[in-house]
Scaffold this motif. Sequence first.
Motif, PDB file in Angstrom:
ATOM      1  N   ASN A  57      79.000 110.902  27.761  1.00  0.00           N
ATOM      2  CA  ASN A  57      79.022 109.738  26.978  1.00  0.00           C
ATOM      3  C   ASN A  57      79.812 110.007  25.868  1.00  0.00           C
ATOM      4  O   ASN A  57      79.786 110.004  24.850  1.00  0.00           O
ATOM      5  CB  ASN A  57      77.474 109.606  26.197  1.00  0.00           C
ATOM      6  CG  ASN A  57      77.298 108.212  25.383  1.00  0.00           C
ATOM      7  OD1 ASN A  57      78.165 107.353  25.378  1.00  0.00           O
ATOM      8  ND2 ASN A  57      76.099 108.220  24.848  1.00  0.00           N
TER       9      ASN A  57
ATOM     10  N   LEU B  51      81.425 106.157  29.945  1.00  0.00           N
ATOM     11  CA  LEU B  51      79.976 106.785  30.121  1.00  0.00           C
ATOM     12  C   LEU B  51      80.027 107.295  31.508  1.00  0.00           C
ATOM     13  O   LEU B  51      80.206 106.233  32.505  1.00  0.00           O
ATOM     14  CB  LEU B  51      79.072 106.178  29.415  1.00  0.00           C
ATOM     15  CG  LEU B  51      77.715 106.392  29.685  1.00  0.00           C
ATOM     16  CD1 LEU B  51      77.007 105.720  28.324  1.00  0.00           C
ATOM     17  CD2 LEU B  51      77.005 105.989  30.821  1.00  0.00           C
TER      18      LEU B  51
ATOM     19  N   LEU C 234      73.395  98.091  27.106  1.00  0.00           N
ATOM     20  CA  LEU C 234      72.889  99.344  27.798  1.00  0.00           C
ATOM     21  C   LEU C 234      71.544  99.328  26.944  1.00  0.00           C
ATOM     22  O   LEU C 234      70.408  99.907  27.457  1.00  0.00           O
ATOM     23  CB  LEU C 234      73.932 100.638  26.949  1.00  0.00           C
ATOM     24  CG  LEU C 234      75.172 100.716  27.774  1.00  0.00           C
ATOM     25  CD1 LEU C 234      75.746 101.696  27.341  1.00  0.00           C
ATOM     26  CD2 LEU C 234      74.789 100.870  29.460  1.00  0.00           C
TER      27      LEU C 234
ATOM     28  N   THR D 265      81.352 107.607  24.172  1.00  0.00           N
ATOM     29  CA  THR D 265      81.430 106.283  23.428  1.00  0.00           C
ATOM     30  C   THR D 265      81.095 106.490  22.029  1.00  0.00           C
ATOM     31  O   THR D 265      80.278 107.433  21.649  1.00  0.00           O
ATOM     32  CB  THR D 265      80.370 105.308  24.074  1.00  0.00           C
ATOM     33  OG1 THR D 265      79.280 105.419  23.651  1.00  0.00           O
ATOM     34  CG2 THR D 265      80.922 105.372  25.676  1.00  0.00           C
TER      35      THR D 265
ATOM     36  N   GLY E  28      72.702 106.060  25.136  1.00  0.00           N
ATOM     37  CA  GLY E  28      73.616 106.438  26.477  1.00  0.00           C
ATOM     38  C   GLY E  28      72.697 105.377  27.384  1.00  0.00           C
ATOM     39  O   GLY E  28      72.291 104.264  26.840  1.00  0.00           O
TER      40      GLY E  28
ATOM     41  N   ASN F 254      76.330 113.608  32.290  1.00  0.00           N
ATOM     42  CA  ASN F 254      75.911 113.224  31.141  1.00  0.00           C
ATOM     43  C   ASN F 254      77.107 113.059  30.112  1.00  0.00           C
ATOM     44  O   ASN F 254      76.959 113.654  28.918  1.00  0.00           O
ATOM     45  CB  ASN F 254      75.023 114.567  30.581  1.00  0.00           C
ATOM     46  CG  ASN F 254      73.600 114.616  31.535  1.00  0.00           C
ATOM     47  OD1 ASN F 254      72.990 113.577  31.765  1.00  0.00           O
ATOM     48  ND2 ASN F 254      73.474 115.783  31.968  1.00  0.00           N
TER      49      ASN F 254
ATOM     50  N   ASN G 259      77.559 112.167  20.561  1.00  0.00           N
ATOM     51  CA  ASN G 259      77.056 111.444  21.959  1.00  0.00           C
ATOM     52  C   ASN G 259      77.399 112.490  23.000  1.00  0.00           C
ATOM     53  O   ASN G 259      76.972 112.331  24.130  1.00  0.00           O
ATOM     54  CB  ASN G 259      77.554 110.218  21.996  1.00  0.00           C
ATOM     55  CG  ASN G 259      77.004 108.923  21.252  1.00  0.00           C
ATOM     56  OD1 ASN G 259      75.864 109.139  21.063  1.00  0.00           O
ATOM     57  ND2 ASN G 259      77.843 107.820  21.315  1.00  0.00           N
TER      58      ASN G 259
ATOM     59  N   ASN H  50      68.109  99.941  29.293  1.00  0.00           N
ATOM     60  CA  ASN H  50      67.143 101.007  28.791  1.00  0.00           C
ATOM     61  C   ASN H  50      65.903 100.471  28.739  1.00  0.00           C
ATOM     62  O   ASN H  50      64.908 101.301  29.459  1.00  0.00           O
ATOM     63  CB  ASN H  50      67.401 101.715  27.624  1.00  0.00           C
ATOM     64  CG  ASN H  50      68.676 102.753  27.857  1.00  0.00           C
ATOM     65  OD1 ASN H  50      69.221 102.960  28.971  1.00  0.00           O
ATOM     66  ND2 ASN H  50      69.323 103.082  26.755  1.00  0.00           N
TER      67      ASN H  50
ATOM     68  N   THR I  69      76.984 108.943  33.929  1.00  0.00           N
ATOM     69  CA  THR I  69      75.639 109.723  33.877  1.00  0.00           C
ATOM     70  C   THR I  69      75.586 111.097  34.713  1.00  0.00           C
ATOM     71  O   THR I  69      74.716 111.919  34.452  1.00  0.00           O
ATOM     72  CB  THR I  69      74.368 108.702  34.139  1.00  0.00           C
ATOM     73  OG1 THR I  69      74.715 108.185  35.572  1.00  0.00           O
ATOM     74  CG2 THR I  69      74.357 107.346  33.384  1.00  0.00           C
TER      75      THR I  69
ATOM     76  N   THR J   5      77.361  97.882  24.262  1.00  0.00           N
ATOM     77  CA  THR J   5      76.147  98.507  23.417  1.00  0.00           C
ATOM     78  C   THR J   5      74.937  97.568  23.513  1.00  0.00           C
ATOM     79  O   THR J   5      73.784  98.170  23.622  1.00  0.00           O
ATOM     80  CB  THR J   5      76.321  98.489  22.001  1.00  0.00           C
ATOM     81  OG1 THR J   5      76.736  97.244  21.354  1.00  0.00           O
ATOM     82  CG2 THR J   5      77.809  99.338  21.720  1.00  0.00           C
TER      83      THR J   5
END
Length: 699
Positions: free
Chosen positions: A142, A135, A169, A144, A149, A140, A33, A173, A137, A166
Amino acid sequence: MTQGIRGLFAPERIAVVGATEREGSVGRAIWQNLDGFDGEVVPVNPRRETVFGESCFPTLADVPHDIDLVVVVVPPESAVDVVREAGERGVENAVVVTAGFGEAGSEGAARERDLQQVAEEYGVNLVGPNSLGILSTPRNLNATFGPGGALPGTLSFMSQSGAFITAVLDWANDQGIGFKDVVSLGNKAVMDETDFVDFWGEDDHTGVVLGYLEGIEDGREFIETARETTRETPIVLVKSGRTEAGAQAASSHTGTLAGSEEAYEAGLDQAGVLRAENVQELFDFARVLDGQPLPDGDSVAVVTNAGGPGVMATDAVGDSRLSMASFGDETIDALRESLPGGANVYNPVDTIGDADVERFRTAVDAALADENVDAAVVISAPTAVLDYAELAEAVVACQREHGKPMVACLMGGERATDAGRVLREGGVPNYFDPARAVRSLDALARQREITEREYGTPPNFDVDRERARDVLEQVQERGENRLGVEAMDLLDAYGIPTPKSEIVDTPEDAVNAAQDIEGDVVMKIVSPDILHKSDIGGVKVGVSPEEVYDAFEDLVTRARNYQPDATILGVQVQEQVDLDAGTETILGVNRDPQFGPLLMFGLGGIFVEVMEDTTFRVAPVTDREATEMLDEIQAAPLLRGARGRPSADRESVAETIQRLSQLVTDFPAILELDVNPLVATPDGVQAIDVRLTVDPDEL
């Protein structure tokens, strides 16, 4: 700590202790990740020479470079040593993904205490243990072991549940919802929700703070920190665990009525936090707070092409703090001129089913131009003559032109997909359900009120603390933890008015005490073992001087018959207060393990547990908060003078709330306390009865 936390989300070099290529392992998932991270990632594992082609170091001490963040993915028995190594190297930030600590029994709890001690010794900002990871952004980042992501955005999100992250996210997305930072709090051995609220409150790139919490470590600190943050940055939380906590029975009215849910409800409100009922609301609120300006007022216009959804929105407005706007004459004339004869030009505006984009746009524009309108909801059902994507563009254009907050409810399935994207890109939230749209506007209006609050400072009254302490120390002398009317001096020491009274242990002394009080008296049995005196006939009202002697003996006899082993301290002879001249209220406190003293105010007397007309605040309280408590109960009209009754002295009631607030803040030994009834009259207040539970070890 804020500057140090920055290194959690913007490190230059990360060391993953426990990185591996082993299939199905957490160390592999985190390493993969981190593949897109805008910095350097160093693997640390004494059992490997390389990880996916990168040279692997056996220990942190062997890494020849400075490290900004350590991610710990080793067995729990080794995690403490790894954090110690990190501290010795001067690493400021660590995320302990490893489980097997406080959630794993007494051995794990002891290990967690060691972890906490080491982190604090070296000043390490530690997330976890038992954390999914973090995390961010912008870099970038991540770190986890989640399956994916996050999209970039301005929402910063914390959660005590890694699984919840989880799921959120993955869903976000699909919805096009982006994040700035995401933190799995884990067991919160060192860093907790307050630390991140503080950090994100000062972070220019966080627009809204979101959270899923199962508990708050230090309620008072959280309130103080969140108040500063919410002046500029909204906080929206889902708090799970609404059932009343604590298996042990509470002995006071306040303890019976005040579970942890009331403490959280009061504490979060005082902190300026918006509380969402569920995950859907969490992100409904987040979208409107992140994309729309705060309204100047609470008046809402509804524009629709469908009568039913318009009525649903109107009902939702009625259920909220919002109100339906009353259009001015110019607006009504403009709507009449632009809409067909069958349209409704009053609020809610119905453009009728054959409305095209231009008719919709004209109606929305007219509504937003009205000075009586502070916000708008645009609702549409799909029709053959309406291009949803064009309507969405028109809605965004109107919102930008007028600068007033707006939400949309373009209902439908596939037809609404492109429109939803246009609205999302324009910052206008779109909801399928009109009620959700209205509730989101309501959250926006509540956030405006939060930003306008002036909290003030709790007063510091001139009180007699030593006298109060002497009263409380009776529990040590008697070997008990409860006090009743024999503790009335405690209230007097803090300036809370009480009727003239005396506790006596013989009928002769009772007669003498009554002679010092004008008129008839009230007599009560005094026993720490008999909590509800009126239930056993332990209270006599309107006792004349001639009846005092016999009343004394009767009260003692009743108490002995009811509970032969009860401790009888005597009988209280008290000045009789005309209860009909005022309103019986209750004022109490119950000490919550997270937030501390929780004040309760409400309708009192014998009906308190039946009516449950109460409101709560975390102490200490300001003048504004005390006054709000008077207005929040259903019996508030009685205090204001309903049905020809004279108004109670509200200032005296509010001051009494604050005086009790100071008392329980000064003395953490007070676990529970009831003043019931506290009679509020036009001339002031009188505390008629009191009982409390005290922790002798805290004195």
